[in-house]
Write an enzyme that holds these catalytic residues in place. Structure first.
Site, PDB file in Angstrom:
ATOM      1  N   HIS A  72     -76.382  27.277 -15.831  1.00 50.98           N
ATOM      2  CA  HIS A  72     -75.548  26.224 -15.214  1.00 50.98           C
ATOM      3  C   HIS A  72     -74.074  26.639 -15.150  1.00 50.98           C
ATOM      4  CE1 HIS A  72     -79.002  23.496 -16.041  1.00 50.98           C
ATOM      5  NE2 HIS A  72     -79.066  24.211 -17.154  1.00 50.98           N
ATOM      6  N   SER A 130     -52.898  39.945   0.782  1.00 51.08           N
ATOM      7  CA  SER A 130     -52.578  38.742   1.555  1.00 51.08           C
ATOM      8  C   SER A 130     -51.315  38.998   2.364  1.00 51.08           C
ATOM      9  CB  SER A 130     -52.364  37.578   0.590  1.00 51.08           C
ATOM     10  OG  SER A 130     -51.512  36.620   1.155  1.00 51.08           O
ATOM     11  N   LYS A 166     -51.454  39.095  -4.370  1.00 50.22           N
ATOM     12  CA  LYS A 166     -52.900  38.942  -4.214  1.00 50.22           C
ATOM     13  C   LYS A 166     -53.666  40.258  -4.073  1.00 50.22           C
ATOM     14  CE  LYS A 166     -55.064  35.624  -3.813  1.00 50.22           C
ATOM     15  NZ  LYS A 166     -55.252  34.646  -2.750  1.00 50.22           N
TER      16      LYS A 166
END
Ligand code: ARG
Length: 458
Positions: A155, A276, A282
């Site tokens: 999960h 980016s 980034k």
């Protein structure tokens, strides 16, 4: 040139010609169309349907066309309806009028199935061997990183400590199933349909087994109607590709998650990431994201071909011409994603300490504590509930299982002895796993070494 036309008083309109044409995409089958036609001609000569000298001239001409195709010098003719028409037209240029004989005891209905089967046979083999390469990478990574401990998730919540190598080997086994599926497809691709002609077979005394032998097919199709109606082998191939792409999308998702600041489990190589245009800091996992997304295209192809085939009456229907773009798009997508991972995966760096620290204090050895009590004759249900209470206590007191004192353990049960502080260590949790196929070091090492010998023997 057309392969039909005698019964028409008027030519089809331009729009119909454009609408029905497949040359823009089925030109990929050019090589196979030549190879298949050569085998057909040799068989016609062997069966004395054409003469030896006709056969020789036609084969030489087709070999010339083939070499033009293979060296990229062949100019596809946009005015040909399809690749079969185009090659036939070219054959006229090289061999003259005798080119007319090649359609004796053959129709484009069995020809297109043959071409597609030969093409798909080669591509499937290439894909299978690339998957083997990818499996080798997973095994190498598992071996190199054999001792890295990390949280195992269910999960997407910390569940139990595992070895990274065990997690990596899970992909090895997923890929083994993919390969198996592709190999099963190969069996049904590898059936020779030529000689079924339009749908009913032929009155000529042809030798279908000889054609099969020349083209390396172990079997011939057994029902001429089924042979020209059947696209199961296409559907199966795209279905196997869909499952494979689903596997790679799961891998992509894990790499994307693991490369995030929150996980920080891995570092992706600069050479396989992008930046980016506005945020200078980034480093984006675009390649993994695109790979995750491309599974959609392959599923789309699967639905497209299933829908094309659904409800079609036997035998050949022109609808089936729409199979090829789905096959080509699937092959291109599968191969591009495979190549991306073959290049990128070996360069992924695992942040050993961060992975190890993520397991510290996360209660992921709670099951070990319950098992400890069970080994001292408590029922598992009772042990489960008691350990739940211990976890609740830790959360309230801002503690974790590793930092509890024996006094605190004994407040919950006298069955706890000093050795409990060892039991709750993630390393020991992993060492304690002795079942076959588990994350225990011995089991993982065994699975790596059997994978290696399996790969060697393939
Ligand atoms: N271009 C066709 C296809 O890909 C070849 C078979 C055409 N047969 C026919 N009867 N029109 O399916």
């Amino acid at each position: 040139m057309k392969l039909w036309g005698g019964r028409f008083k008027q030519k089809a309109t331009k729009l119909v010609e454009e609408f029905t044409s497949s040359i823009n995409f089925d030109n990929r089958l050019a090589k196979y169309d030549c190879i298949g036609t050569i085998a057909h001609i040799k068989m016609l000569a062997k069966a004395k349907i054409i003469s030896g000298s006709e056969s020789k001239k036609l084969v030489i001409s087709l070999l010339k066309i083939l070499s033009k195709i293979e060296t990229g010098k062949f100019r596809f003719d946009k005015n040909s309806e399809d690749i079969h028409t185009n090659i036939q037209k070219e054959l006229f240029k090289y061999a003259g009028k005798i080119a007319e004989v090649v359609h004796t005891a053959r129709s484009r209905n069995d020809q297109v199935s043959l071409d597609l089967r030969m093409y798909l046979r080669d591509e499937t083999k290439t894909i299978i061997s690339s998957i083997t390469e990818l499996q080798t990478i997973f095994v190498d990574l598992a071996e190199k990183n054999i001792d890295i401990i990390m949280p195992g998730y269910t999960h997407l919540q910390h569940a139990q400590p595992i070895l990274l190598s065990h997690h990596l080997m899970a992909y090895y086994f997923m890929l083994a199933r993919d390969k198996n599926r592709f190999n099963c497809c190969l069996k049904r691709i590898n059936i020779m349909p030529l000689g079924s002609c339009a749908l009913a077979g032929t009155s000529f005394n042809i030798d279908r087994k000889y054609v099969a032998k020349l083209l390396g097919f172990p079997k011939i199709s057994e029902n001429s109607i089924d042979a020209v109606s059947d696209r199961d082998f296409v559907i199966e191939f795209i279905a196997a590709s869909s499952i494979f792409m689903m596997h790679l999308s799961r891998l992509s998702e894990e790499l994307i998650l693991w490369a995030s600041k929150e996980f920080n489990f891995i570092e992706l190589p600069d050479t396989w990431t992008t930046g980016s245009s506005i945020m200078p800091q980034k480093k984006n996992p675009d390649v993994a994201e695109l790979s995750r997304a491309k599974s959609g295209k392959v599923y789309g192809n699967l639905f497209a071909i299933l829908t094309v085939m659904k409800g079609l009456p036997l035998s050949y229907n022109r609808d089936m011409q729409e199979d090829k773009e789905n096959v080509f798009s699937t092959i291109d997508t599968v191969k591009s994603v495979l190549n991306i991972y073959l290049g990128m995966l070996p360069l992924v760096k695992f942040n050993k300490d961060i992975m190890r620290n993520a397991v510290y204090g996360d209660f992921s050895t709670a099951t070990e504590v319950a098992d400890y009590l069970v080994k001292k004759d408590m029922t598992f249900r009772l042990a489960h509930s008691l350990v739940g209470k211990i976890v609740l206590y830790c959360i309230k007191e801002n503690k974790n299982l590793e930092s509890l004192t024996i006094k605190e353990w004994n407040k919950f049960s006298k069955l706890f002895k000093a050795d409990i502080s060892q039991i709750v260590k993630p390393e020991n949790s992993i060492y304690s796993k002795i079942s076959e196929g588990s994350t225990g070091v011995i089991a993982v090492k065994k699975s790596i070494s059997s994978a290696k010998s399996h790969l060697r023997s393939e």
